[in-house]
Scaffold this motif. Structure first.
Motif, PDB file in Angstrom:
ATOM      1  N   VAL A 126       0.844  -1.202   0.000  1.00 23.50           N
ATOM      2  CA  VAL A 126       0.000   0.000   0.000  1.00 23.50           C
ATOM      3  C   VAL A 126       0.874   1.246   0.000  1.00 23.50           C
ATOM      4  O   VAL A 126       1.760   1.399   0.841  1.00 23.50           O
ATOM      5  N   GLU A 127       0.607   2.130  -0.958  1.00 20.49           N
ATOM      6  CA  GLU A 127       1.371   3.361  -1.135  1.00 20.49           C
ATOM      7  C   GLU A 127       0.403   4.544  -1.154  1.00 20.49           C
ATOM      8  O   GLU A 127      -0.721   4.428  -1.638  1.00 20.49           O
ATOM      9  N   TYR A 128       0.853   5.688  -0.646  1.00 19.15           N
ATOM     10  CA  TYR A 128       0.055   6.911  -0.652  1.00 19.15           C
ATOM     11  C   TYR A 128       0.799   7.986  -1.436  1.00 19.15           C
ATOM     12  O   TYR A 128       1.854   8.461  -0.992  1.00 19.15           O
TER      13      TYR A 128
ATOM     14  N   PRO B 294      -5.958  11.410   4.478  1.00 17.38           N
ATOM     15  CA  PRO B 294      -5.023  12.303   5.175  1.00 17.38           C
ATOM     16  C   PRO B 294      -3.556  12.033   4.836  1.00 17.38           C
ATOM     17  O   PRO B 294      -2.714  12.923   4.968  1.00 17.38           O
ATOM     18  N   ARG B 295      -3.232  10.839   4.363  1.00 19.29           N
ATOM     19  CA  ARG B 295      -1.845  10.490   4.031  1.00 19.29           C
ATOM     20  C   ARG B 295      -1.547  10.679   2.542  1.00 19.29           C
ATOM     21  O   ARG B 295      -0.398  10.559   2.121  1.00 19.29           O
ATOM     22  N   GLY B 296      -2.561  10.948   1.747  1.00 16.32           N
ATOM     23  CA  GLY B 296      -2.371  11.072   0.307  1.00 16.32           C
ATOM     24  C   GLY B 296      -3.347  10.180  -0.431  1.00 16.32           C
ATOM     25  O   GLY B 296      -4.294   9.639   0.159  1.00 16.32           O
ATOM     26  N   LEU B 297      -3.143   9.993  -1.719  1.00 15.30           N
ATOM     27  CA  LEU B 297      -4.008   9.132  -2.529  1.00 15.30           C
ATOM     28  C   LEU B 297      -3.543   7.689  -2.398  1.00 15.30           C
ATOM     29  O   LEU B 297      -2.416   7.345  -2.772  1.00 15.30           O
ATOM     30  N   LYS B 298      -4.415   6.829  -1.894  1.00 17.06           N
ATOM     31  CA  LYS B 298      -4.053   5.438  -1.652  1.00 17.06           C
ATOM     32  C   LYS B 298      -4.064   4.646  -2.949  1.00 17.06           C
ATOM     33  O   LYS B 298      -5.049   4.655  -3.686  1.00 17.06           O
ATOM     34  N   VAL B 299      -2.965   3.957  -3.230  1.00 16.97           N
ATOM     35  CA  VAL B 299      -2.892   3.027  -4.349  1.00 16.97           C
ATOM     36  C   VAL B 299      -2.294   1.718  -3.829  1.00 16.97           C
ATOM     37  O   VAL B 299      -1.714   1.672  -2.750  1.00 16.97           O
TER      38      VAL B 299
END
Length: 272
Positions: free
Chosen positions: A208-210, A251-256
């Motif tokens: 999981v990346e943000y 809150p951490r960014g766009l989840k991909v």
């Protein structure tokens, strides 16, 4: 429904990712194979999972080969855990960067994994590749010559990114085929079956990346492309991407989600 965005893959200047031309572009920018977008990850990261699996097969006498080592940062982390680790890559710019900072127990040389390799028979206890060439396409492949009987082979491959990314940005990102991960599993099962190695493990897993900023969506897509094409994509897409990013960010960014395959195999200790 989200309007379809500009598709850079249809532009005549699009370079196929992971091709020789693509790597030449990446190396030209900085001499390194590093991701240029800003993001943060949930733990564990795929690279750390892979490093732990490699480390489990190392001791102070182990001879290790990194195939497709890029600029050598990943390779160097094993220098203190093995007798010697060697990194090879066909891109001479990457190798030049790897050799700029000497690390005891690690060495680097330019070599084409598609041809004969400059190593003696049974030279290595461990051979691994992180998104690079696979040396074991059949029982007579070059990898078998340089790997010791009983030696271990490990590989980490990227199997695509989604987690809603492709739905949110149609055109810019294409939908993955139906049952994509099932197809990937079958592909890697076949790769292991054809290798002449004994399968130890095949694992497909998520990372999981943000993505931190709207422009990181574009940078991720255009990594390794020409600056002229990057400029076109930014002009054509950034305004729409900014709006979509704002609506869907956490809150951490766009989840991909990045998908990866981990392969572990072993060369038989004796002929059967």
């Amino acid at each position: 429904m989200t309007a379809r965005l500009f598709d850079p893959m249809q532009h005549p200047d699009w370079i196929t990712p992971q091709s020789a031309e693509w790597h030449a572009n990446v190396a030209l920018e900085s001499g390194e194979y590093n991701y240029p977008w800003q993001s943060e990850f949930d733990e564990p990261r795929a690279e750390l999972v892979f490093a732990d699996r490699i480390s489990a097969f190392l001791d102070e006498n182990a001879q290790v080969l990194d195939v497709g080592c890029g600029h050598g940062a990943f390779t160097k982390r094993f220098a203190g855990k093995a007798g010697e680790v060697v990194g090879i890559d066909v891109n001479e710019r990457y190798i030049a960067t790897a050799n700029e900072e000497k690390v005891a127990g690690a060495s680097f040389l330019a070599a084409d994994a598609a041809g004969p390799l400059p190593f003696r028979d049974n030279a290595f206890d461990v051979v691994y590749t992180k998104k690079g060439p696979w040396l074991f396409n059949n029982r007579t492949a070059e990898g078998h010559r340089i790997l010791k009987p009983g030696g271990t082979v490990l590989a980490l491959y990227h199997c695509g990114t989604d987690g809603g990314l492709r739905r949110l940005f149609p055109g810019l990102y294409q939908s993955l085929p139906d049952r994509h991960l099932d197809t990937m599993r079958v592909q890697f099962e076949r790769q292991l079956c054809d290798s002449g190695l004994a399968k130890v493990e095949l694992q497909l897993f998520d990372e999981v990346e943000y993505l931190s900023r709207p422009e990181d969506v574009l940078i991720k897509k255009c990594f390794g492309q020409k600056e002229s094409l990057k400029a076109i994509v930014r002009q054509e897409c950034l305004k729409q991407v900014e709006a979509i990013f704002r609506r869907n960010r956490t809150p951490r960014g766009l989840k991909v989600v990045n998908y990866h395959a981990l392969l572990v195999a072993r060369k038989e200790s004796r002929a059967h």
